[in-house]
Design an enzyme around this catalytic site. Structure first.
Site, PDB file in Angstrom:
ATOM      1  N   GLY A  72       0.825  -1.194   0.000  1.00  0.00           N
ATOM      2  CA  GLY A  72       0.000   0.000   0.000  1.00  0.00           C
ATOM      3  C   GLY A  72       0.864   1.251   0.000  1.00  0.00           C
ATOM      4  O   GLY A  72       2.057   1.200   0.266  1.00  0.00           O
ATOM      5  N   GLY A  73       0.237   2.386  -0.333  1.00  0.00           N
ATOM      6  CA  GLY A  73       0.950   3.656  -0.283  1.00  0.00           C
ATOM      7  C   GLY A  73       1.507   4.080  -1.621  1.00  0.00           C
ATOM      8  O   GLY A  73       1.254   3.456  -2.658  1.00  0.00           O
ATOM      9  N   ILE A  75       5.139   6.525  -3.044  1.00  0.00           N
ATOM     10  CA  ILE A  75       6.568   6.319  -3.244  1.00  0.00           C
ATOM     11  C   ILE A  75       7.351   6.567  -1.961  1.00  0.00           C
ATOM     12  O   ILE A  75       6.977   7.399  -1.140  1.00  0.00           O
ATOM     13  CB  ILE A  75       7.100   7.232  -4.379  1.00  0.00           C
ATOM     14  CG1 ILE A  75       8.522   6.826  -4.773  1.00  0.00           C
ATOM     15  CG2 ILE A  75       7.044   8.699  -3.971  1.00  0.00           C
ATOM     16  CD1 ILE A  75       8.996   7.481  -6.059  1.00  0.00           C
ATOM     17  N   GLY A 151       5.539  -3.611   5.436  1.00  0.00           N
ATOM     18  CA  GLY A 151       5.642  -3.140   6.815  1.00  0.00           C
ATOM     19  C   GLY A 151       6.075  -1.703   6.968  1.00  0.00           C
ATOM     20  O   GLY A 151       5.433  -0.802   6.431  1.00  0.00           O
ATOM     21  N   MET A 152       7.219  -1.483   7.676  1.00  0.00           N
ATOM     22  CA  MET A 152       7.630  -0.130   8.060  1.00  0.00           C
ATOM     23  C   MET A 152       9.101   0.098   7.716  1.00  0.00           C
ATOM     24  O   MET A 152       9.869  -0.844   7.562  1.00  0.00           O
ATOM     25  CB  MET A 152       7.446   0.083   9.565  1.00  0.00           C
ATOM     26  CG  MET A 152       6.040  -0.139  10.071  1.00  0.00           C
ATOM     27  SD  MET A 152       5.907   0.170  11.860  1.00  0.00           S
ATOM     28  CE  MET A 152       6.807  -1.254  12.523  1.00  0.00           C
ATOM     29  N   CYS A 169       5.617   9.411  -0.221  1.00  0.00           N
ATOM     30  CA  CYS A 169       4.294   8.946   0.224  1.00  0.00           C
ATOM     31  C   CYS A 169       3.184   9.897  -0.193  1.00  0.00           C
ATOM     32  O   CYS A 169       2.115   9.943   0.422  1.00  0.00           O
ATOM     33  CB  CYS A 169       4.278   8.714   1.735  1.00  0.00           C
ATOM     34  SG  CYS A 169       5.376   7.383   2.239  1.00  0.00           S
TER      35      CYS A 169
END
Length: 203
Positions: A72-73, A75, A151-152, A169
């Site tokens: 998801g998201g 760049i 994830g992160m 983002c």
């Protein structure tokens, strides 16, 4: 009876293509009994564009590779000195909603930073973790058959300049990193604390 354990893998510095291929394979082939895992890794310099992004979010590539991702998201940028936390969790088994998982993930970062006297927070409608109105941790997930992957990315001690080459983002927040706030902290100490917080929350 299901026991809430989690396996943490330290993968070192790896090509993002190789790790994402392994992560997709893990998610596709995992069974109901497969233990949840967290993968900690650093990547070579690369821009990744999520399912909501386009190449228009790249202002200048400066010869940095651009890869499309199924997370998801929009760049973001990865490079050595940034700790990537891939979260491979069976949400059904843990009775978690996606929203609750995201909150837990963000709280792991907030709690880790708090351990080093860094105050951070989340913002409505802007996933990730922020310090002094700058983003220190980006977040992008995908859910397949009730299991999370991706994830992160926590900025610790990296070259932030390439973030200026993109619209990160899809918003205008400037980026920051741990070393700019607490210059005496090292990557290893932060990673060890983060691993402790992961076990506190997921085990």
């Amino acid at each position: 009876m299901y026991k809430k354990n989690i396996k943490i893998r330290n993968l070192g510095l790896r090509r993002i293509q190789d790790v994402c291929s392994s992560m997709n394979d893990f998610t596709i082939t995992r069974k109901i009994s497969t233990p949840d895992e967290i993968w900690l890794v650093q990547h070579y310099p690369v821009f990744t564009i999520g399912v909501s992004g386009t190449k228009h979010d790249v202002l200048v590539s400066n010869n940095i590779p651009i890869i499309f991702s199924n997370r998801g998201g929009k760049i973001t940028y990865h490079a050595p000195g940034q700790l990537i936390i891939y979260v491979l969790i069976n949400l059904f088994r843990r009775k978690l909603t996606v929203r609750r998982l995201i909150l837990l993930m963000q709280n792991i970062i907030i709690s880790t930073l708090k351990s080093f006297s860094i105050d951070s927070y989340i913002l409505n409608n802007f996933p990730g973790v922020y310090v002094n109105n700058k983003k220190i941790c980006s977040l992008g997930l995908r859910i397949r058959n009730g299991c999370s992957f991706h994830g992160m990315a926590l900025n610790i001690n990296m070259d932030l300049l390439p973030f200026e080459y993109i619209n990160p983002c899809g918003n205008s927040f400037k980026m920051t990193q741990v070393i700019d706030i607490k210059p005496n902290l090292c990557f290893k100490i932060i990673k060890l604390m983060l691993m402790h917080k992961i076990r506190e929350i997921f085990s």
